[in-house]
Scaffold this active site. Structure first.
Site, PDB file in Angstrom:
ATOM      1  N   LYS A  88       7.812   1.706 -13.544  1.00 48.61           N
ATOM      2  CA  LYS A  88       6.631   2.338 -12.935  1.00 48.61           C
ATOM      3  C   LYS A  88       7.035   3.694 -12.373  1.00 48.61           C
ATOM      4  O   LYS A  88       8.149   3.861 -11.836  1.00 48.61           O
ATOM      5  CB  LYS A  88       6.099   1.431 -11.827  1.00 48.61           C
ATOM      6  CG  LYS A  88       4.767   1.854 -11.206  1.00 48.61           C
ATOM      7  CD  LYS A  88       4.304   0.785 -10.212  1.00 48.61           C
ATOM      8  CE  LYS A  88       2.948   1.129  -9.616  1.00 48.61           C
ATOM      9  NZ  LYS A  88       2.515   0.118  -8.631  1.00 48.61           N
ATOM     10  N   SER A 110      -2.154  -1.356  -9.218  1.00 49.76           N
ATOM     11  CA  SER A 110      -1.804  -0.007  -9.577  1.00 49.76           C
ATOM     12  C   SER A 110      -0.745   0.096 -10.682  1.00 49.76           C
ATOM     13  O   SER A 110      -0.539   1.181 -11.224  1.00 49.76           O
ATOM     14  CB  SER A 110      -1.318   0.767  -8.363  1.00 49.76           C
ATOM     15  OG  SER A 110      -0.189   0.161  -7.815  1.00 49.76           O
ATOM     16  N   SER A 137      -0.621  -5.261  -6.729  1.00 48.55           N
ATOM     17  CA  SER A 137      -0.476  -4.282  -7.803  1.00 48.55           C
ATOM     18  C   SER A 137       0.435  -4.649  -8.952  1.00 48.55           C
ATOM     19  O   SER A 137       0.510  -3.892  -9.915  1.00 48.55           O
ATOM     20  CB  SER A 137      -0.017  -2.947  -7.220  1.00 48.55           C
ATOM     21  OG  SER A 137      -1.083  -2.364  -6.500  1.00 48.55           O
TER      22      SER A 137
END
Lengths: 109, 481, 482
Positions: free
Chosen positions: B75, B150, B174
């Site tokens: 990420k 997210s 997330s």
């Protein structure tokens, strides 16, 4: 704005002035349209949080962490610092091996 | 689809070169990511270089580590030295950290190959990856749907078969929510179990890094590599973790499972149905399933949406145009800060910064922030009571299957509701995992959630694997690992 | 502006805030070096630069030093937490400072001034320092600057902030407090206490009220005090300014004021920005700090004598009841850390008063060499002087040489410098020659012109190249006169 401390019942709803004040504290510039929109949206979130605000939790201590740790320390021993060139390479403006910023108005708090 | 476990076994044994694995992953990304936009940065040269190093290690008769040759996507809020780390934001567009996150160092030490940096909601604020400054990621199961957020990019990369493993971060769900929406496994560890050093902070007392994988065992494999004490993180747990992967197939026989009504009842009917199916499956597998109610969980959403923005408002103050990232020049420093942040941050980030600043400001601290921290105590105590009678909790991960791109962007509150089932674990710092279990009425994946007490990852993985073993077979991407 | 005499009508109320840089090897939350004067931005890392993803980890030795300060100031050492103080400023790398707010490490202590007056210490907490700004423009002052440059070497250096109760009632006591506190900070090893270098920074909170009143007036915070002298001057000025304002019917505004040393006045720093809302909240990246009883005990046991105790010990070595002049010498000697030398020399037989005087003057002037001066050599030298083998002038010269060389044997040095003691025969012969050459003066001296003693002493000194002992010469002259 004068942020006095109202209690749960008598607190006024989030106002436009609150949003403008808070944006300034956070160094954000909002358009009029944004102020309107954010005021409405934040009010919705805070209304939703009213259920929490109204709870009587005075018997509970606030938890700032989900873990119970104490006294996490490190020895006073040097570790390598960063290479200055690598650090300054990422900087928006550099002069004399220092970070350059526009003039500063006002002394440090 | 081949797993990380089998790729690693193949590479370590010399049966398969790491280079071939890396090339295959890069080819898949090249072919498929144009449409999905899971990746912001693809590390083609670096991945091949790392793969070659792994192969050389194997050739020299040494063991490259438990993740030998396994591609891992990261990420974009994980610091990677010399590689752009944008956090999905214009304010850090192109910023190259001068250091690696601890987890990145650990991955390399285990022989993994870092494939690239994945798309995310800006500064991890969001549940759909639509808040990325660089465009949304599409759900590989249905291109018109969100992948969740997210960590949408990481979830999509695994779901699309680009990589067997990915890392995300989970502050209010997330990792778990996008895992559920994309039909992969996603897990959040006990707070402090995996180091946060090098994870760009959103809400410090809630953030944790965790794995995405296609199987529970793979998630356990990656978790075991990353778990452990880090002297660079004061909130890192001091104890040495027990490996979880060895016991993953032990089954759920005798485990007391609490089907938690407050994590199911308000969800869409098809999601509710899948959770009940999972409960039945566990009962058939020998678990002792009972219904349990933890009403305090319902206060979690409000508490979270005060604590997280408050901490975020402080964590994001450093983006001021002085030392790194975007700068918009102005006549004086304060004006420069304002111009930079106004141009560099998106709406959701601004919204949460203001909410957080308000919750902390003079006169409101006690009613909002401190009160929310008392709710955290309330939720922690509620969990403790629940775990007196059960070993794990079972619930939904997300209230619905993946929703249409653009359908919730104008309604923040509706967006925030996506987190109701995942938030309690973040507040309490407990581990939780989402496992794909069938589909909704629209054919899109549903994830069920297994929650365990602090440091209960071993039990959590076992039960999750039992759920996985009994999951209805659904449509999956063929990656041909 | 002249300072009005302390009349019955007004009194000043002063509290001091002192920021003390701790003498650790590394910074408070990271392993970068805590060093003064290095090239800009060479002692930085993700933590002290506030890079995304960085996290703080607390320096154990900084805690030890902070505890020593708390102990020396008679504070309670308490379980404590860290908090974020949020504000934007370019020298603040994270745009928040990690400090301690509602639960400081040390609280509720006191400091006793040399005159016995006690000043309460509210708290002494830990916090991190900021980077250093250089304003580039015409005068280097912030107001005329065109831009600024930031060096983060100092960012993250450990500080202890010591806040006194508003118990001080005069500029003299404020100076005494600052001087005593500095001595304590140095004695604990926590700091080198150099105001001029910035390792000890003093801000004063000053208000005035009618004498006898128990209400507090509005106070102003005075910053930019770089010496004890500035501290005293600024407080006097500010109190007078406020009194004049109030007597003229005006109102004192609560504000921060800057001391201008050259102009001799305080100036308002009020900017157009609103007062800061720091939004303090518990630092989520750190866990509580609660030193256990064993650690607190070790700190207490390991604390050496503080300046007050050492002054008392020195006074006792002198036989008690020092004169005012001796009290000043005692203060100076302890302040410079030379009391150990003096008491050791006295133990080795040196006369106490002489040892004190030489330490306060000659040794103090070359204090860097004092570390190499063994107490035994010092004592031997002083004994030679007291016993008349060396004159005062010669003794000081040998002492100077000992300090410069960082040690040595006084007797050998005296010989090397040609300061052999003059035998009384030699003195007699020399005096015979001088009297013979100055019969007229001798006659006048014998008839009572006492001031000619100086003339003859001078001549003897010239002839013996300073080797003669002044007292001996005087005694011999008087003896011969009859």
């Amino acid at each position: 704005m004068s942020p006095d401390a109202p209690d749960a019942e008598s607190r006024a709803p989030l106002s436009r002035e609150d949003v403008v004040y808070v944006a300034r504290l956070a160094r954000l510039d909002l358009s009029d349209e944004e102020v309107e929109r954010f005021t409405a949206q934040l009010r919705t979130v805070l209304d939703h949080a009213a259920d929490v605000a109204a709870l009587d939790l005075s018997h509970l201590a606030p938890s700032s962490h989900p873990i119970v740790l104490e006294n996490v320390l490190r020895p006073d021993e040097p570790r390598p610092s960063l290479d200055r060139d690598e650090v300054l390479a990422g900087a928006p403006a550099v002069e004399d091996h220092r970070f350059r910023v526009p003039r500063i108005v006002g002394e440090a708090p | 689809m081949s797993s990380a476990v089998s790729v690693s076994d193949d590479v370590r044994s010399g049966r398969r070169p790491a280079r071939a694995v890396a090339e295959q992953a890069l080819a898949a990304v090249g072919a498929g990511d144009g449409e999905l936009r899971a990746f912001l940065t693809v590390l083609a040269d670096e991945a091949l270089r790392q793969a070659d190093e792994v192969d050389a290690t194997v050739a020299a008769g040494r063991d490259p580590g438990p993740l030998a040759g396994v591609p891992v996507a990261l990420k974009d809020n994980l610091c990677t030295r010399g590689v752009a780390t944008s956090c999905g934001s214009r304010i850090l567009e192109g910023w190259r950290p001068p250091y690696d996150a601890t987890v990145v160092t650990a991955l390399r030490g285990a022989g993994a190959v870092t494939l690239g940096k994945t798309n995310m909601d800006e500064f991890a604020m969001g549940s759909s990856t639509e808040n990325s400054a660089f465009g949304p990621t599409r759900n590989p199961r249905d291109r018109g749907k969100v992948p969740g957020g997210s960590s949408g990019g990481s979830a999509a990369a695994v779901a699309a078969g680009f990589t067997p493993l990915a890392l995300g971060s989970d502050t209010g769900g997330s990792i778990r929510q996008p895992a559920a929406l994309c039909g992969v496994v996603g897990m959040k560890p006990t707070y402090g179990r995996i180091s946060r050093y090098g994870l760009v902070a959103f809400a410090s007392s809630l953030d944790q890094i965790g794995p995405f994988a296609t199987t529970v065992e793979d998630a356990a494999l990656l978790f075991d590599v990353l778990a452990g004490h880090d002297p660079l993180d004061s909130t890192s747990l001091p104890s040495e973790p027990e490996p979880t992967r060895p016991g993953v197939h032990e089954g759920a026989e005798g485990v007391r499972v609490g089907l938690c009504r407050d994590l199911v009842d308000d969800c869409a009917p098809d999601v509710v149905a899948r959770v009940h199916d999972a409960a039945e499956a566990l009962a058939k597998a020998g678990a002792k399933v009972q219904e349990i109610s933890v009403p305090e969980f319902r206060y979690g959403l409000s508490a979270y949406y005060l604590i997280a923005p408050a901490e975020a408002s402080s964590n994001l103050a450093r983006y001021d145009g002085v030392r790194y990232g975007l700068r918009v020049e102005a006549g004086d420093s304060a004006a420069m800060n304002t111009a930079t942040r106004t141009a560099g941050f998106g709406s959701e980030v601004k919204r949460r910064i203001m909410l957080g600043t308000y919750a902390l400001s003079a006169g409101y601290y006690d009613a909002y922030y401190a009160q929310a921290q008392r709710v955290r105590t309330l939720v922690m105590q509620a969990f403790d009571r629940a775990y007196a009678s059960v070993d794990v909790l079972l619930g939904a991960t997300a209230p619905t299957t993946a929703f249409d791109l653009g359908s919730k962007v104008d309604d923040p509150m509706a967006m925030y509701m996506n987190d109701v089932c995942t938030i309690p674990s973040n507040l309490a710092g407990h581990p939780a995992i989402s496992v794909p279990f069938g589909t909704g009425d629209d054919g899109l994946p549903v994830g069920v959630q297994v929650l365990a007490p602090a440091l209960g990852e071993a039990t959590m993985f076992r039960v999750a694997q039992a759920v996985e073993a009994h999951a209805p077979v659904g449509p999956t991407e063929e990656a041909g690992w | 502006m002249t300072v009005p005499a302390e009349t019955d009508s007004w009194e000043m109320v002063v509290g001091l805030e002192v920021h003390c840089e701790l003498a650790t090897t590394t910074k408070l939350f990271c392993g970068c070096r805590n060093a003064f004067g290095d090239e800009p931005n060479v002692n930085v890392c993700p933590v002290c630069l506030g890079l995304p993803g960085s996290l703080p980890v607390l320096n154990e030795h900084a805690v030890e030093l902070a505890m020593r300060i708390g102990e020396a100031l008679h504070c309670e050492i308490r379980p404590s937490t860290f908090a974020r103080k949020n504000y934007f400023y370019p020298d603040q790398a994270k745009d928040y400072q990690i400090s301690q707010y509602d639960q400081p490490l040390n609280a509720a202590g006191w400091l006793e001034l040399p005159d016995g007056f006690r000043v309460g210490i509210t708290r002494a907490h830990m916090e991190e320092d900021t980077g250093k700004l250089t304003h580039v423009g015409e005068s280097g002052r912030i107001h005329s600057a065109m831009h600024a440059l930031v060096d983060y070497n100092r960012s993250g250096v450990p500080l202890v902030e010591i806040v006194s109760e508003p118990d001080i009632r005069s500029a003299a006591n404020a100076r005494a407090y600052a001087a005593e506190l500095r001595g304590i900070l140095v004695a604990t090893g926590a700091s080198d206490g150099r105001m001029e270098e910035g390792s000890m920074r003093v801000d004063a909170n000053v208000s005035v009220r009618q004498a006898g009143s128990t209400e507090f007036g509005t106070r102003c915070e005075i910053k930019n005090l770089n010496s004890l002298r500035s501290l005293g001057r600024a407080i006097e000025y500010e109190a007078a300014r406020q009194i004049a304002l109030l007597e003229g019917g005006g109102v004192v505004e609560q504000e921060t004021r800057h001391w201008d040393e050259s102009a001799g006045r305080t100036e308002s720093l009020r900017s157009k920005e609103e007062a800061n809302d720091y939004r303090y909240f518990p630092e989520p990246d750190l866990v509580p700090l609660a030193p256990d009883a064993a650690w607190r005990g070790r700190v207490r046991a390991g604390l050496g004598p503080m300046p007050a105790e050492r002054r008392a010990a020195l006074g006792a070595a002198l036989g008690g009841s020092p004169t005012d002049a001796e009290a000043d010498q005692i203060r100076a000697v302890v302040d410079l850390g030379l009391d150990g030398l003096v008491t050791a020399a006295v133990d080795e037989g040196a006369p106490a008063g002489l040892a004190l005087a030489r330490a306060a003057n000659e040794v103090a002037a070359q204090a860097e060499g004092a570390a190499g001066l063994p107490a035994g050599s010092f004592a031997a030298l002083l004994s030679m002087e007291a016993g008349g083998q060396l004159s005062a002038t010669q003794s000081k010269a040998v002492l100077g040489a000992l300090l410069e060389r960082g040690g040595g044997d006084p007797a050998a040095l005296a010989k090397e410098m040609g300061f052999e003691a003059l035998g009384s025969d030699t003195l007699g012969t020399v005096l015979d020659e001088i009297i013979a050459a100055n019969l007229d003066e001798w006659g006048r001296f014998c008839e009572g012109e006492d001031k000619l003693q100086g003339f003859f002493t001078g001549e003897v000194m010239k002839a013996t190249k300073g080797k003669a002992n002044g007292k001996e010469v005087a005694a011999e002259l008087r003896r011969r006169r009859g």
